[in-house]
Design a protein around this motif. Structure first.
Motif, PDB file in Angstrom:
ATOM      1  N   SER A 273       0.847  -1.193   0.000  1.00 16.21           N
ATOM      2  CA  SER A 273       0.000   0.000   0.000  1.00 16.21           C
ATOM      3  C   SER A 273       0.881   1.240   0.000  1.00 16.21           C
ATOM      4  O   SER A 273       2.029   1.202   0.468  1.00 16.21           O
ATOM      5  N   LEU A 274       0.334   2.330  -0.539  1.00 17.84           N
ATOM      6  CA  LEU A 274       1.059   3.596  -0.576  1.00 17.84           C
ATOM      7  C   LEU A 274       0.096   4.705  -0.152  1.00 17.84           C
ATOM      8  O   LEU A 274      -1.009   4.825  -0.691  1.00 17.84           O
ATOM      9  N   THR A 275       0.542   5.505   0.809  1.00 12.23           N
ATOM     10  CA  THR A 275      -0.245   6.642   1.275  1.00 12.23           C
ATOM     11  C   THR A 275       0.596   7.904   1.121  1.00 12.23           C
ATOM     12  O   THR A 275       1.779   7.913   1.468  1.00 12.23           O
ATOM     13  N   VAL A 276      -0.012   8.961   0.586  1.00 10.62           N
ATOM     14  CA  VAL A 276       0.676  10.230   0.393  1.00 10.62           C
ATOM     15  C   VAL A 276       0.037  11.292   1.281  1.00 10.62           C
ATOM     16  O   VAL A 276      -1.190  11.447   1.300  1.00 10.62           O
ATOM     17  N   VAL A 277       0.885  11.998   2.041  1.00 11.18           N
ATOM     18  CA  VAL A 277       0.426  13.067   2.927  1.00 11.18           C
ATOM     19  C   VAL A 277       1.158  14.346   2.537  1.00 11.18           C
ATOM     20  O   VAL A 277       2.383  14.357   2.416  1.00 11.18           O
ATOM     21  N   ASN A 278       0.415  15.419   2.338  1.00 12.45           N
ATOM     22  CA  ASN A 278       1.025  16.684   1.950  1.00 12.45           C
ATOM     23  C   ASN A 278       0.164  17.832   2.472  1.00 12.45           C
ATOM     24  O   ASN A 278      -1.050  17.678   2.648  1.00 12.45           O
ATOM     25  N   ARG A 279       0.794  18.981   2.732  1.00 15.36           N
ATOM     26  CA  ARG A 279       0.013  20.139   3.200  1.00 15.36           C
ATOM     27  C   ARG A 279      -1.079  20.492   2.190  1.00 15.36           C
ATOM     28  O   ARG A 279      -2.199  20.824   2.560  1.00 15.36           O
ATOM     29  N   SER A 280      -0.735  20.443   0.907  1.00 14.87           N
ATOM     30  CA  SER A 280      -1.718  20.677  -0.144  1.00 14.87           C
ATOM     31  C   SER A 280      -2.402  19.359  -0.490  1.00 14.87           C
ATOM     32  O   SER A 280      -1.764  18.439  -0.991  1.00 14.87           O
TER      33      SER A 280
END
Length: 380
Positions: free
Chosen positions: A209-216
């Motif tokens: 699995s891949l999760t992306v977290v970013n301010r935008s």
């Protein structure tokens, strides 16, 4: 007719100057469409984050035309004083070494081979490549494959992003098992360039699995879609890290974005956190948590320095392979030139037959005459 290699790259210009003349796919297609080269001239143009170059079989006037079009695309005059230009064997050698990773910012990096292949295919689609450049580009591909299989030039991780993934592989996979992160849950904190480079290095592993977290959130969604992942809101980044086996942290924040106090205990086992940012994005106290292990830039730089040294030792062998294939190509060119009158006569005969057959069967297709001509000429 001569061989030319001309352009801008990290060896002769600043990144700012190189970026100013970078061409996206649409720009490159427009350049090919606007070219009006000498008869029998051929060209391949490549544009990456570190280079914009043209490999040309033609005349000096063709080089000037290409430079003018590159300047036109950038909206400024071509910087002849900064750009490089080499001819004949030096031009062929340059292309072979580019494709093999000998001219890359990171010595031996593999991505440039795929970039050269993409550039070649775009030139073929534009009708800008014929027999000579076909032969030259396939010689370059042979050089790249031989360098990869016969030397250690591309072995190990020599950039920070690829080192982050390679170190994670060694840390998270059993010593007796496959060296892959296929059974790993990965979270990326920060969806900028450095983080995306790490995701590219992970592509072959196909993590669970891949999760992306970013301010935008929009940026996070775009990156997640590109790599087949999902997103989590920025406010829940600590939870996302705790749920992962591997967290790659790569934001441009001036202060840590992960703190020890905010990190819950991992859901299962431990979490490896790789901080590729400068300044550090992970508070030092995180490494004191028993369930977390942290690698930072000091660890990564030590790793990559050793790899770079080993790769540098492979340069003479890689250059020798390029010289061997350069000699083969030059020999082929001389034979072609000697046989050119006979080849031209045969080509003209077959072209006459081609035109006659196109005229006979033009009514049997929905394609217009120009398109049929283009398709059948490509066979010739």
């Amino acid at each position: 007719m001569r061989f030319y290699a001309v352009g801008l790259n990290h060896e002769c210009a600043s990144l700012e100057r190189t970026e100013a003349f970078a061409l996206d796919a649409e720009d490159q297609e427009a350049l090919y469409a606007n070219l009006s080269l000498s008869a029998d001239a051929e060209i391949v143009v490549i544009s990456t984050c570190n280079r914009t170059e043209a490999y040309l079989y033609g005349r000096e006037a063709d080089v000037r035309q290409v430079e003018a079009l590159l300047g036109q695309a950038a909206g400024e005059r071509w910087p002849s004083q900064t750009a490089f230009q080499v001819q004949d064997e030096a031009a062929v050698r340059h292309l072979l070494q580019v494709a093999s990773g000998l001219r890359s910012v990171v010595l031996g990096e593999r991505q440039v081979f795929a970039q050269v292949k993409t550039a070649y295919q775009r030139a073929v689609d534009a009708g800008a490549v014929h027999s000579v450049m076909h032969r030259l580009l396939h010689t370059a591909f042979r050089a790249a494959k031989r360098v990869s299989s016969e030397t250690a030039l591309d072995q190990g991780a020599a950039s920070v992003s690829t080192a982050a993934v390679e170190m994670a592989r060694q840390d998270l996979t059993p010593a007796t098992g496959p060296n892959t992160l296929a059974e790993t849950d990965v979270v990326l904190v920060g969806a900028g360039k450095m983080g995306q480079l790490a995701l590219e290095a992970l592509t072959d592993d196909s993590p669970r699995s891949l999760t992306v977290v970013n301010r935008s959130s929009d940026r996070a969604r775009d990156v997640a879609v590109s790599y087949g992942g999902m997103t989590v809101p920025w406010a829940r980044r600590h939870e996302a890290v705790a749920a992962a086996d591997l967290a790659v942290v790569a934001t441009d924040a001036p202060d840590p974005v992960l703190s020890a106090a905010s990190l819950p205990a991992p859901d299962d086992g431990t979490t490896l956190v790789v901080d590729v940012a400068m300044p550090r994005n992970v508070a030092p106290a995180v490494d004191n948590r028993s369930a977390y292990r942290v690698y930072d830039l000091d660890d990564l730089q030590a790793w990559t320095e050793g790899v770079r040294e080993r790769r540098a030792e492979a340069v003479p062998a890689a250059e020798a392979i390029c010289e061997d294939l350069l000699e083969d190509f030059v020999t082929w060119v001389f034979h072609q030139q000697a046989l050119q009158p006979a080849i031209q006569a045969i080509r003209e005969t077959f072209d006459t037959i081609r035109e006659q057959e196109v005229d006979r069967h033009a009514h049997r297709t929905d394609l217009d005459r120009d398109e049929v001509d283009r398709l059948t000429e490509s066979i010739m």
